[in-house]
Design a protein around this motif. Structure first.
Motif, mmCIF file in Angstrom:
data_model
loop_
_atom_site.group_PDB
_atom_site.id
_atom_site.type_symbol
_atom_site.label_atom_id
_atom_site.label_comp_id
_atom_site.label_asym_id
_atom_site.label_seq_id
_atom_site.Cartn_x
_atom_site.Cartn_y
_atom_site.Cartn_z
ATOM 1 N N ARG A 39 0.855 -1.190 0.000
ATOM 2 C CA ARG A 39 0.000 0.000 0.000
ATOM 3 C C ARG A 39 0.889 1.238 0.000
ATOM 4 N NH1 ARG A 39 -1.557 3.428 3.904
ATOM 5 N NH2 ARG A 39 -0.526 2.137 5.460
ATOM 6 N N PRO A 40 0.711 2.155 -0.940
ATOM 7 C CA PRO A 40 1.569 3.340 -0.978
ATOM 8 C C PRO A 40 1.289 4.286 0.184
ATOM 9 C CG PRO A 40 -0.197 3.575 -2.562
ATOM 10 C CD PRO A 40 -0.301 2.180 -2.021
ATOM 11 N N GLN A 41 2.339 4.878 0.720
ATOM 12 C CA GLN A 41 2.161 5.961 1.676
ATOM 13 C C GLN A 41 1.503 7.143 0.953
ATOM 14 O OE1 GLN A 41 2.906 5.803 4.934
ATOM 15 N NE2 GLN A 41 3.597 3.676 4.705
ATOM 16 N N LYS A 42 0.862 8.012 1.712
ATOM 17 C CA LYS A 42 0.139 9.129 1.101
ATOM 18 C C LYS A 42 1.077 10.000 0.279
ATOM 19 C CE LYS A 42 -2.971 12.982 2.131
ATOM 20 N NZ LYS A 42 -3.714 13.711 3.196
ATOM 21 N N ARG A 43 2.272 10.268 0.803
ATOM 22 C CA ARG A 43 3.194 11.142 0.056
ATOM 23 C C ARG A 43 3.646 10.466 -1.239
ATOM 24 N NH1 ARG A 43 6.010 9.271 4.502
ATOM 25 N NH2 ARG A 43 7.893 8.048 4.078
ATOM 26 N N THR A 44 3.793 9.142 -1.206
ATOM 27 C CA THR A 44 4.182 8.410 -2.416
ATOM 28 C C THR A 44 3.059 8.489 -3.445
ATOM 29 O OG1 THR A 44 5.547 6.889 -1.142
ATOM 30 C CG2 THR A 44 4.862 6.161 -3.330
ATOM 31 N N LEU A 45 1.836 8.289 -2.987
ATOM 32 C CA LEU A 45 0.693 8.353 -3.895
ATOM 33 C C LEU A 45 0.558 9.741 -4.508
ATOM 34 C CD1 LEU A 45 -1.809 7.087 -5.159
ATOM 35 C CD2 LEU A 45 -3.073 7.644 -3.067
ATOM 36 N N LEU A 46 0.741 10.774 -3.695
ATOM 37 C CA LEU A 46 0.642 12.141 -4.220
ATOM 38 C C LEU A 46 1.714 12.413 -5.268
ATOM 39 C CD1 LEU A 46 -0.134 14.085 -0.915
ATOM 40 C CD2 LEU A 46 -1.651 13.834 -2.896
ATOM 41 N N ALA A 47 2.921 11.904 -5.022
ATOM 42 C CA ALA A 47 4.009 12.100 -5.986
ATOM 43 C C ALA A 47 3.680 11.421 -7.311
ATOM 44 C CB ALA A 47 5.310 11.550 -5.412
ATOM 45 N N LEU A 48 3.138 10.219 -7.254
ATOM 46 C CA LEU A 48 2.787 9.497 -8.477
ATOM 47 C C LEU A 48 1.676 10.215 -9.236
ATOM 48 C CD1 LEU A 48 2.839 5.807 -7.153
ATOM 49 C CD2 LEU A 48 4.525 6.909 -8.642
ATOM 50 N N LEU A 49 0.672 10.668 -8.520
ATOM 51 C CA LEU A 49 -0.450 11.348 -9.172
ATOM 52 C C LEU A 49 -0.015 12.647 -9.836
ATOM 53 C CD1 LEU A 49 -3.246 10.735 -6.508
ATOM 54 C CD2 LEU A 49 -2.903 9.539 -8.671
ATOM 55 N N GLN A 50 0.947 13.335 -9.220
ATOM 56 C CA GLN A 50 1.446 14.571 -9.813
ATOM 57 C C GLN A 50 2.204 14.287 -11.106
ATOM 58 O OE1 GLN A 50 3.764 16.995 -7.176
ATOM 59 N NE2 GLN A 50 4.342 18.454 -8.760
ATOM 60 N N VAL A 51 3.070 13.288 -11.072
ATOM 61 C CA VAL A 51 3.848 12.931 -12.263
ATOM 62 C C VAL A 51 2.932 12.476 -13.395
ATOM 63 C CG1 VAL A 51 5.489 11.233 -13.180
ATOM 64 C CG2 VAL A 51 5.967 12.383 -11.025
ATOM 65 N N TYR A 52 1.874 11.739 -13.055
ATOM 66 C CA TYR A 52 0.980 11.199 -14.069
ATOM 67 C C TYR A 52 -0.024 12.229 -14.583
ATOM 68 C CZ TYR A 52 2.677 6.695 -12.270
ATOM 69 O OH TYR A 52 3.463 5.643 -11.867
ATOM 70 N N GLY A 53 -0.071 13.404 -13.946
ATOM 71 C CA GLY A 53 -1.023 14.415 -14.379
ATOM 72 C C GLY A 53 -2.457 14.014 -14.110
ATOM 73 N N ALA A 54 -2.686 13.376 -12.968
ATOM 74 C CA ALA A 54 -4.038 12.914 -12.626
ATOM 75 C C ALA A 54 -4.981 14.091 -12.431
ATOM 76 C CB ALA A 54 -3.990 12.062 -11.361
ATOM 77 N N SER A 55 -6.225 13.895 -12.781
ATOM 78 C CA SER A 55 -7.236 14.936 -12.590
ATOM 79 C C SER A 55 -7.580 15.064 -11.107
ATOM 80 C CB SER A 55 -8.498 14.589 -13.372
ATOM 81 O OG SER A 55 -9.146 13.464 -12.798
ATOM 82 N N GLU A 56 -8.253 16.137 -10.759
ATOM 83 C CA GLU A 56 -8.640 16.335 -9.361
ATOM 84 C C GLU A 56 -9.576 15.226 -8.884
ATOM 85 O OE1 GLU A 56 -8.511 18.046 -5.652
ATOM 86 O OE2 GLU A 56 -7.285 18.421 -7.437
ATOM 87 N N THR A 57 -10.469 14.804 -9.757
ATOM 88 C CA THR A 57 -11.384 13.716 -9.389
ATOM 89 C C THR A 57 -10.626 12.433 -9.118
ATOM 90 O OG1 THR A 57 -13.184 14.658 -10.694
ATOM 91 C CG2 THR A 57 -13.340 12.313 -10.162
ATOM 92 N N GLN A 58 -9.638 12.150 -9.980
ATOM 93 C CA GLN A 58 -8.833 10.942 -9.771
ATOM 94 C C GLN A 58 -8.036 11.028 -8.471
ATOM 95 O OE1 GLN A 58 -6.815 11.268 -13.525
ATOM 96 N NE2 GLN A 58 -7.973 9.559 -14.428
ATOM 97 N N ARG A 59 -7.508 12.210 -8.186
ATOM 98 C CA ARG A 59 -6.753 12.395 -6.945
ATOM 99 C C ARG A 59 -7.640 12.145 -5.731
ATOM 100 N NH1 ARG A 59 -2.252 15.752 -6.594
ATOM 101 N NH2 ARG A 59 -3.204 16.860 -4.831
ATOM 102 N N ILE A 60 -8.831 12.708 -5.748
ATOM 103 C CA ILE A 60 -9.753 12.563 -4.613
ATOM 104 C C ILE A 60 -10.132 11.096 -4.429
ATOM 105 C CG2 ILE A 60 -12.082 13.076 -3.791
ATOM 106 C CD1 ILE A 60 -11.759 15.843 -5.142
ATOM 107 N N ASP A 61 -10.454 10.436 -5.546
ATOM 108 C CA ASP A 61 -10.885 9.032 -5.461
ATOM 109 C C ASP A 61 -9.774 8.133 -4.934
ATOM 110 O OD1 ASP A 61 -13.348 9.718 -6.404
ATOM 111 O OD2 ASP A 61 -12.985 9.032 -8.460
ATOM 112 N N LEU A 62 -8.558 8.303 -5.455
ATOM 113 C CA LEU A 62 -7.469 7.415 -5.051
ATOM 114 C C LEU A 62 -6.987 7.712 -3.635
ATOM 115 C CD1 LEU A 62 -5.464 7.085 -8.375
ATOM 116 C CD2 LEU A 62 -6.782 5.328 -7.194
ATOM 117 N N LEU A 63 -7.024 8.956 -3.245
ATOM 118 C CA LEU A 63 -6.666 9.285 -1.858
ATOM 119 C C LEU A 63 -7.693 8.704 -0.887
ATOM 120 C CD1 LEU A 63 -5.394 12.942 -2.294
ATOM 121 C CD2 LEU A 63 -4.046 10.988 -1.473
ATOM 122 N N ALA A 64 -8.951 8.661 -1.313
ATOM 123 C CA ALA A 64 -9.990 8.055 -0.470
ATOM 124 C C ALA A 64 -9.749 6.556 -0.323
ATOM 125 C CB ALA A 64 -11.370 8.318 -1.058
ATOM 126 N N VAL A 65 -9.355 5.903 -1.412
ATOM 127 C CA VAL A 65 -9.038 4.476 -1.344
ATOM 128 C C VAL A 65 -7.843 4.246 -0.432
ATOM 129 C CG1 VAL A 65 -8.219 2.492 -2.663
ATOM 130 C CG2 VAL A 65 -9.991 3.971 -3.617
#
Length: 272
Positions: A39-65
């Motif tokens: 399971r990724p740490q929150k900071r790791t997940l945020l770093a990946l989402l930033q690099v991938y150019g994830a949308s705000e909706t995707q960020r919210i959904d994956l952070l909730a998971v």
């Protein structure tokens, strides 16, 4: 989450090596995250989402998971003592819509009685402690709740005749086990087939496998292999096609459900 992170990386056109260079995330860690083995740490997940150019909706959904992953309903307190790959498998299975399982030597886990499960686990893990055996037995029996819940798991299991003929745990254990199979076959969401000895060589002789699909079309299908070298989760389209084709071949050479009932009933009659 693992599937979505893989999809986002592919959409962004990055290899794992390029992500490692951009984020500093260890390559082995990234691999384990994408295979649902960590399971990724929150900071790791945020770093990946930033690099991938994830949308705000995707960020919210994956952070909730990510934040809710500690509270998954299938995870029991003692599961932390089970092998990591097995707990990952339990998680996938709990979310699956359909499980197609082929077994060459064992009764499928979702169809095992407690006594059979205990005998099998003791047999294949001769060095396991009593506690380890009982944890695995408990996990196996709890998994079967998927077959009795509202909107139950759809199970299609095929086994070689060797699985019902081998005296695992002794005559009484096997008699109860075969009767259990007959009871399960009365359920509309459960299909069991047996490949008789007379069939000869068949595609399943290379080993057991499980193919799963999921209610959400965005979740990729999955093939699980339990091997002496370790557990494998396969998701490549070519691998999924290969195992789906193999299962179709096994369906074709196995006895149909009604003939399977006849064979199981004859095994019970022989033992009475």
């Amino acid at each position: 989450m693992a599937a979505e992170l893989r999809r986002l990386r592919a959409a962004a056109g990055f290899t794992r090596e390029e992500v490692t260079e951009s984020t500093g995330i260890n390559g082995a860690t990234l691999y384990r995250i994408e295979k649902a083995r960590a399971r990724p740490q929150k900071r790791t997940l945020l770093a990946l989402l930033q690099v991938y150019g994830a949308s705000e909706t995707q960020r919210i959904d994956l952070l909730a998971v990510q934040s809710g992953s500690h509270d998954q309903g299938w995870l029991r307190p003692y599961h932390s003592e089970l092998p990591e790959e097995y707990t990952a498998y339990i998680g996938f299975e709990s979310e699956a819509r359909t499980v197609r399982n082929y077994e060459s030597l064992f009764i499928p886990g979702l169809a095992q009685t407690e006594a059979y499960a205990r005998a099998v686990i003791k047999g294949v893990l001769p060095t396991a402690s009593h506690t380890e055996v009982e944890q695995r037995v408990q996990a196996r029996i709890e998994r079967q709740e998927l077959l009795t819940k509202n909107g139950p798991l759809q199970l299609w299991a095929i086994m070689d005749e060797a699985a019902i003929r081998r005296m695992v745990g002794g005559r009484d254990v096997m008699l109860t086990q075969v009767r259990r199979l007959l009871t399960l076959m009365e359920e509309p969401h459960i299909t069991l087939q047996v490949i008789p000895f007379g069939t000869g060589a068949h595609a399943g002789m290379t080993g057991n496998f499980v193919h799963m699909d999921f209610p959400d079309a965005q979740d990729p299908e999955l093939v699980y292999l339990d091997t002496p070298a370790g557990d494998l989760f396969l998701e490549a389209e070519a691998e999924i096609r290969r195992y789906k084709s193999m299962f179709e071949h096994l369906q074709a050479v196995a006895l149909g459900p009604s003939d399977t009932v006849g064979l199981l009933a004859s095994v019970v009659a022989e033992s009475d």
